[in-house]
Design a protein around this motif. Structure first.
Motif, PDB file in Angstrom:
ATOM      1  N   LYS A 189      29.038   1.689 -28.629  1.00 18.10           N
ATOM      2  CA  LYS A 189      28.989   2.967 -28.235  1.00 18.10           C
ATOM      3  C   LYS A 189      28.048   2.735 -27.518  1.00 18.10           C
ATOM      4  O   LYS A 189      27.042   1.962 -27.161  1.00 18.10           O
ATOM      5  CB  LYS A 189      28.189   2.562 -29.479  1.00 18.10           C
ATOM      6  CG  LYS A 189      29.265   2.842 -31.358  1.00 18.10           C
ATOM      7  CD  LYS A 189      28.655   2.522 -32.829  1.00 18.10           C
ATOM      8  CE  LYS A 189      29.673   2.498 -33.750  1.00 18.10           C
ATOM      9  NZ  LYS A 189      29.120   2.907 -34.840  1.00 18.10           N
ATOM     10  N   SER A 190      27.968   4.705 -27.271  1.00 20.16           N
ATOM     11  CA  SER A 190      26.559   5.288 -26.146  1.00 20.16           C
ATOM     12  C   SER A 190      26.295   5.932 -26.819  1.00 20.16           C
ATOM     13  O   SER A 190      26.961   6.527 -27.410  1.00 20.16           O
ATOM     14  CB  SER A 190      26.798   4.596 -25.242  1.00 20.16           C
ATOM     15  OG  SER A 190      28.119   5.863 -25.087  1.00 20.16           O
ATOM     16  N   GLU A 191      25.038   6.691 -26.126  1.00 21.17           N
ATOM     17  CA  GLU A 191      24.710   8.001 -26.359  1.00 21.17           C
ATOM     18  C   GLU A 191      24.368   8.898 -25.209  1.00 21.17           C
ATOM     19  O   GLU A 191      23.588   8.221 -24.111  1.00 21.17           O
ATOM     20  CB  GLU A 191      23.398   8.522 -27.013  1.00 21.17           C
ATOM     21  CG  GLU A 191      23.824   7.341 -28.376  1.00 21.17           C
ATOM     22  CD  GLU A 191      21.763   7.888 -29.436  1.00 21.17           C
ATOM     23  OE1 GLU A 191      21.366   7.844 -28.501  1.00 21.17           O
ATOM     24  OE2 GLU A 191      21.787   7.406 -29.995  1.00 21.17           O
ATOM     25  N   PHE A 192      24.865   9.592 -24.573  1.00 25.56           N
ATOM     26  CA  PHE A 192      24.771  10.903 -23.494  1.00 25.56           C
ATOM     27  C   PHE A 192      24.347  11.990 -24.237  1.00 25.56           C
ATOM     28  O   PHE A 192      25.019  12.659 -24.339  1.00 25.56           O
ATOM     29  CB  PHE A 192      26.333  10.732 -22.573  1.00 25.56           C
ATOM     30  CG  PHE A 192      26.448  11.281 -21.476  1.00 25.56           C
ATOM     31  CD1 PHE A 192      24.636  11.709 -20.333  1.00 25.56           C
ATOM     32  CD2 PHE A 192      26.705  11.010 -20.514  1.00 25.56           C
ATOM     33  CE1 PHE A 192      24.455  12.183 -19.540  1.00 25.56           C
ATOM     34  CE2 PHE A 192      27.241  11.491 -19.118  1.00 25.56           C
ATOM     35  CZ  PHE A 192      25.708  11.899 -18.134  1.00 25.56           C
ATOM     36  N   LYS A 193      22.680  11.942 -23.376  1.00 24.29           N
ATOM     37  CA  LYS A 193      22.429  13.482 -23.683  1.00 24.29           C
ATOM     38  C   LYS A 193      21.767  13.609 -23.131  1.00 24.29           C
ATOM     39  O   LYS A 193      20.953  14.131 -22.480  1.00 24.29           O
ATOM     40  CB  LYS A 193      21.683  13.342 -25.401  1.00 24.29           C
ATOM     41  CG  LYS A 193      22.325  13.185 -26.753  1.00 24.29           C
ATOM     42  CD  LYS A 193      21.481  12.762 -28.129  1.00 24.29           C
ATOM     43  CE  LYS A 193      22.776  13.025 -29.403  1.00 24.29           C
ATOM     44  NZ  LYS A 193      21.495  12.431 -29.915  1.00 24.29           N
ATOM     45  N   GLY A 194      21.493  15.083 -22.203  1.00 26.40           N
ATOM     46  CA  GLY A 194      21.631  16.078 -21.711  1.00 26.40           C
ATOM     47  C   GLY A 194      21.280  14.791 -20.008  1.00 26.40           C
ATOM     48  O   GLY A 194      22.434  14.648 -19.473  1.00 26.40           O
ATOM     49  N   GLN A 195      20.122  14.574 -19.835  1.00 25.58           N
ATOM     50  CA  GLN A 195      20.290  13.579 -18.422  1.00 25.58           C
ATOM     51  C   GLN A 195      19.884  12.250 -18.770  1.00 25.58           C
ATOM     52  O   GLN A 195      19.703  11.758 -18.385  1.00 25.58           O
ATOM     53  CB  GLN A 195      19.117  14.447 -17.879  1.00 25.58           C
ATOM     54  CG  GLN A 195      18.485  16.015 -17.148  1.00 25.58           C
ATOM     55  CD  GLN A 195      20.154  15.636 -16.363  1.00 25.58           C
ATOM     56  OE1 GLN A 195      20.902  16.657 -16.550  1.00 25.58           O
ATOM     57  NE2 GLN A 195      19.247  15.197 -15.028  1.00 25.58           N
ATOM     58  N   GLU A 196      19.477  11.769 -20.232  1.00 23.05           N
ATOM     59  CA  GLU A 196      20.018  10.076 -20.748  1.00 23.05           C
ATOM     60  C   GLU A 196      21.197   9.529 -21.030  1.00 23.05           C
ATOM     61  O   GLU A 196      22.136  10.192 -22.016  1.00 23.05           O
ATOM     62  CB  GLU A 196      18.264  10.195 -21.282  1.00 23.05           C
ATOM     63  CG  GLU A 196      17.206  10.698 -20.288  1.00 23.05           C
ATOM     64  CD  GLU A 196      15.976  10.032 -21.829  1.00 23.05           C
ATOM     65  OE1 GLU A 196      15.204  10.768 -21.140  1.00 23.05           O
ATOM     66  OE2 GLU A 196      16.192   9.672 -22.713  1.00 23.05           O
ATOM     67  N   ILE A 197      21.031   8.379 -20.891  1.00 24.39           N
ATOM     68  CA  ILE A 197      22.807   7.402 -20.996  1.00 24.39           C
ATOM     69  C   ILE A 197      21.899   6.637 -22.069  1.00 24.39           C
ATOM     70  O   ILE A 197      21.168   5.571 -21.005  1.00 24.39           O
ATOM     71  CB  ILE A 197      23.230   7.084 -20.444  1.00 24.39           C
ATOM     72  CG1 ILE A 197      23.891   8.314 -19.506  1.00 24.39           C
ATOM     73  CG2 ILE A 197      24.467   6.570 -21.070  1.00 24.39           C
ATOM     74  CD1 ILE A 197      24.814   7.860 -18.244  1.00 24.39           C
ATOM     75  N   PHE A 198      22.253   6.214 -23.607  1.00 24.89           N
ATOM     76  CA  PHE A 198      21.015   5.275 -23.860  1.00 24.89           C
ATOM     77  C   PHE A 198      22.556   3.962 -24.498  1.00 24.89           C
ATOM     78  O   PHE A 198      23.671   4.508 -25.112  1.00 24.89           O
ATOM     79  CB  PHE A 198      20.750   5.497 -25.152  1.00 24.89           C
ATOM     80  CG  PHE A 198      20.319   4.277 -25.634  1.00 24.89           C
ATOM     81  CD1 PHE A 198      19.319   2.927 -24.799  1.00 24.89           C
ATOM     82  CD2 PHE A 198      20.606   4.039 -27.387  1.00 24.89           C
ATOM     83  CE1 PHE A 198      18.953   2.045 -26.039  1.00 24.89           C
ATOM     84  CE2 PHE A 198      19.910   3.101 -27.730  1.00 24.89           C
ATOM     85  CZ  PHE A 198      19.376   1.630 -27.128  1.00 24.89           C
ATOM     86  N   VAL A 199      22.878   2.814 -24.245  1.00 26.81           N
ATOM     87  CA  VAL A 199      23.034   1.714 -24.139  1.00 26.81           C
ATOM     88  C   VAL A 199      22.686   0.544 -24.920  1.00 26.81           C
ATOM     89  O   VAL A 199      21.905  -0.217 -24.281  1.00 26.81           O
ATOM     90  CB  VAL A 199      24.048   1.146 -23.436  1.00 26.81           C
ATOM     91  CG1 VAL A 199      25.523  -0.302 -24.067  1.00 26.81           C
ATOM     92  CG2 VAL A 199      25.232   2.146 -22.744  1.00 26.81           C
ATOM     93  N   ALA A 200      22.804   0.209 -26.093  1.00 26.90           N
ATOM     94  CA  ALA A 200      22.064  -0.625 -26.879  1.00 26.90           C
ATOM     95  C   ALA A 200      23.036  -2.358 -27.090  1.00 26.90           C
ATOM     96  O   ALA A 200      24.467  -2.045 -26.463  1.00 26.90           O
ATOM     97  CB  ALA A 200      22.224  -0.182 -28.744  1.00 26.90           C
ATOM     98  N   ASN A 201      21.785  -3.140 -26.365  1.00 31.38           N
ATOM     99  CA  ASN A 201      22.497  -4.938 -26.876  1.00 31.38           C
ATOM    100  C   ASN A 201      23.487  -4.595 -28.117  1.00 31.38           C
ATOM    101  O   ASN A 201      23.306  -4.182 -29.081  1.00 31.38           O
ATOM    102  CB  ASN A 201      21.791  -5.372 -26.947  1.00 31.38           C
ATOM    103  CG  ASN A 201      21.750  -7.384 -27.334  1.00 31.38           C
ATOM    104  OD1 ASN A 201      22.204  -7.803 -27.927  1.00 31.38           O
ATOM    105  ND2 ASN A 201      22.364  -7.497 -25.739  1.00 31.38           N
TER     106      ASN A 201
END
Length: 408
Positions: A189-201
């Motif tokens: 799973k990941s989050e792509f919001k605005g100018q940021e992408i977050f991928v947890a361990n």
């Protein structure tokens, strides 16, 4: 070696089995390697780039030569940075001219140990693979999407996961989203919001995977159809709801006179009339198709203004320069109004005698110029084997559709 291509008549019809997607194949190979998966990858691309990736991932040496394979170079730089050991990663002469400093700096900022063996910012690289903690990196949004995808693919395996902050305009966003969607298919799973992408361990799931057909490779058949007087082709292997950004070509080619109809396993394309007077398009999401459309629009005598081409200068060649130079041989005077733009206002000059299209070691130059044979007898293309990078069976398929392809 040179190929002379010609066709009797201006009608094209038949069936084409498309190659598998190189972009998807290489992403899935990295994911399988990161998850130590032995699940099969069905319909894996047999192009040079994917073969290079496969050979390196299954190699028992520590020195790897990717040749011309840019995706392989970028993805392996990130992958090897977290595989314990000392690695050397190099490539062809052109690969050593393609910048990689943005990716190396990003990786080193999160704990990687990568240095340059020759020129700073360019391959070859020495990589000391180790445990990378991850956390946060910052990149320009208009950098190559392959750098961003390379970081994303290893992100879930990093102890602290990874946040990528993109600054400014984001180009080739569709390729970034494709990477994230493929990762999601493998359970990440990941989050792509605005100018940021977050991928947890988190862990990739080990699953069997089937690679879909390549929309980039399909684009050349749309171009053939646009330049034909009449015809109908069945393109086998395409998915309508594809992860590939190049699937956005359908409405653009409709403007150039190609109707598309969906079937269960592919697409029917058919020549129809068009009254397009000028083509304006932002190629931000599918820059690899700029060559296809530039050549097609010129041959159809349709002026154009293309934008969103900022990354074309660091591809297999400087594609802006290559298009301007090679289309000039055919009498079309193109310009570069600004960085990331390409235009033709309809200006013509005397075409060269005995035209030979140079390919600049770029598969897409050979593929994009091949459709010229619909309108011009005996088109000559230099070093035609460059198509092996993404479409090894292309010339054989042309012959099956009634084209004459001869060594010159």
């Amino acid at each position: 070696m040179k190929y002379s291509i010609s066709k009797s008549g201006k009608v094209i019809e038949g069936r084409v089995v498309l190659p598998s997607s190189k972009s998807i194949s290489n992403r899935v190979q990295i994911i399988n390697a990161l998850s130590n998966s032995f699940e099969p990858i069905k319909n894996l691309s047999d192009c040079d780039d994917s073969k290079a990736m496969q050979n390196i991932l299954f190699s028992n040496t520590n020195t790897f030569d990717v040749g011309h394979a840019g995706t392989t170079m970028r993805f392996l730089t990130a992958y090897l940075s977290k595989i314990v050991g000392e690695w050397t990663l190099t490539g062809s002469h052109r690969m050593k001219e393609r910048p990689i400093g943005v990716l190396v700096d990003a990786l080193n900022s999160i704990g990687a140990q990568i240095s340059y063996l020759e020129k700073d910012g360019y391959p070859p690289l020495r990589i000391f693979g180790s445990n990378i903690t991850g956390k946060e990196v910052e990149l320009q949004g208009d950098t190559s999407s392959q750098y961003i995808s390379a970081l994303l693919l290893i992100a879930p395996t990093l102890e602290n996961g990874l946040t990528i902050k993109l600054k400014g305009k984001i180009v080739s966003r569709s390729y970034i989203e494709m990477t994230l969607k493929i990762m999601e298919e493998f359970g990440v799973k990941s989050e792509f919001k605005g100018q940021e992408i977050f991928v947890a361990n988190q862990a990739y799931k080990c699953i069997p995977y089937t690679v879909e057909g390549d929309w980039s490779g399909a684009s050349y058949w749309w171009s053939f159809m646009a330049l034909a007087e009449e015809g109908k082709l069945y393109l086998d292997g395409l998915k309508k709801h594809s992860f590939q950004g190049d699937s956005g070509l359908v409405p653009v080619f409709e403007k150039l006179g190609v109707k598309t109809q969906l079937s269960k396993r592919g697409m029917f394309i058919e020549k129809v009339s068009t009254d397009c007077k000028k083509l304006k398009f932002d190629f931000n999401q599918m820059p690899d198709l700029a060559q296809t459309f530039a050549v097609c629009a010129c041959l159809k005598n349709i002026p154009f203004h293309f934008t969103g081409l900022e990354t074309l200068k660091i591809k297999e060649t400087d594609r802006i320069f290559a298009l301007i130079t090679e289309l000039a041989k055919l009498g079309y005077v193109l310009s570069e109004p600004a960085q990331g733009e390409l235009a033709w206002n309809g200006e013509r000059k005397q075409e060269d005698e005995n035209v030979v299209i140079d390919t600049y070691h770029d598969h897409r130059m050979a593929l994009a110029f091949a459709p010229v044979a619909m309108l011009r007898a005996n088109v000559v293309i230099d070093t035609p084997d460059v198509v092996n990078k993404s479409y090894p069976n292309f010339w054989a398929q042309l012959k099956e559709l009634g084209f004459t392809v001869e060594v010159k």
